[in-house]
Scaffold this motif. Sequence first.
Motif, short mmCIF file in Angstrom:
data_model
loop_
_atom_site.label_atom_id
_atom_site.label_comp_id
_atom_site.label_asym_id
_atom_site.label_seq_id
_atom_site.Cartn_x
_atom_site.Cartn_y
_atom_site.Cartn_z
N GLY B 30 0.82 -1.21 0.00
CA GLY B 30 0.00 0.00 0.00
C GLY B 30 0.85 1.25 0.00
N ASP B 209 -4.89 2.10 3.74
CA ASP B 209 -3.93 1.68 2.71
C ASP B 209 -2.51 2.03 3.18
N LEU B 220 -7.96 -3.59 -0.10
CA LEU B 220 -7.20 -3.15 1.09
C LEU B 220 -6.86 -4.33 1.99
#
Lengths: 260, 242
Positions: B30, B209, B220
């Motif tokens: 992320g 994230d 996610l």
Amino acid sequence: MKKVLVAAMALALVAGGASLAMAAPTISSGIVGSPHDFSADMPGSTGADGTWNTTGEICRVCHSPHDKGRSTYKGSGVGLLWNHDVSSATYTLYTSDDIPAGDIGQPVGNAKLCLGCHDGTVGIDSFDNHTALGSAPTNAVKIGSGTDPFAEVALRIGGVDGTNGNTLAGTHPISADYPVLASDPATRGFNDPTAKTWADGELVSDTLENGMVQCATCHDVHSRESVAPATGGENYLLRQAQTVAQGGTASGLCLTCHNK
Amino acid sequence: MKIFVSLIVQFILALCVSGVALAGPPAVFGTGIVGSVHDFSRASWNPEALSYKGEICNVCHAPHDGGRKTYKAGLLWNRQLSSSTYIMYDKSWSPGITHAQDSQPTGNSKLCLSCHDGSLAIDAFGSYPGTGWRMWDENTNKVIPRFKDAAGSLDMHGTHPISVTYAAPGGGTAKGFKPATNTWPGGLTIADTLQNGKVQCSTCHDVHDTPGEVVPGTQLLRAGLTAKQGGASALCLTCHDK
């Protein structure tokens, strides 16, 4: 002379008992790489069993963390985040002179989930939301029919007569109460399920569903609690070895429950 | 014929190479809240024209609440919470659940549900009453378990149980579950992602994230679901010992 014979027999029994107790089959290591790991059956993969598992996930073939409103939670009363179609077949039931009429009904609970593939009437690829993924389930990859390795008839439970007749008459009773009440004459011939354990140490009673014998009583679908297959052999995901070659004793599976 | 064989060899080689690539862990995790699916700074319903809107964090958090008293669950929470009653995915539905579970969603899950159950306006936050723009209008697939069914009930029978105690919160083992000391690919332990020892939405999903904690291209998720994402069903098998 008689005394000596009796003593010898007693010793033999003790020795036999000891060897029974010592038998310790290896427990299998889990779903990854097991017969129910279909991750290689995705398009473009090297899997040999077809290309029906769209995303190559393992768990999703049977379970989904969110069903996005598909109402696929079909195992009503079972839960398990069930994500696969179940069979609507009506089965010819197992009957035996020793089992009172009505003691065995149509399969319920977990057994329905197994039969969702293993009765051969529902496509293995009938899971999740294929339409949204751009590939509608063909409902064609069925156990016991078709053109891939799943054509193996031995894996199709209800169609053992070769006509796909949905008969359970030739297979061990399922969705049947394990006889446990002392007052029940049927308890004769059965071991106490709260005292007997399978190879991995789990109590037999823990592998009953609401007191019923199901497919999962003998077979561990995830290959996590079952006996590891002998080299070159199969274990059929059994919770106890059936042979010495599988690391156990002869008919060890049957004799875990049956007091014979 | 030779060409045919060579083609096959090339095909097999290609498969091998792709296999190696598939086996590797995701290269990038992320990248943070900015630009993520929860960055609403450019959402039509969060226009900069309004002085207190067009922000990222403000949709959920506020440094000072201006006396609005929406501080419902710490975290400087800045949204109303849903007052819905849900049909829980619990042991009455799935008898295999043997661990303690709250009778209704608790903790962080309540915060997620303030948008994702579809009952409240997404643009109702801070002192702004909202226009009635709900998750249904944003993306029906994001309304978690198709909560609003025909009966108008909020049915979670199609979604993983939440607000349920993890099998082994103390780091010990329990049949069918990995120890809570087991780690996600990003390095956090399972225990780190439980809240008061309970599985919540945030156990699998990282709402921000956060750099290093989310597998890209997923919802996610803290671990991938496919081989391309780092391993077939890796997410499930982080906790479930199957």
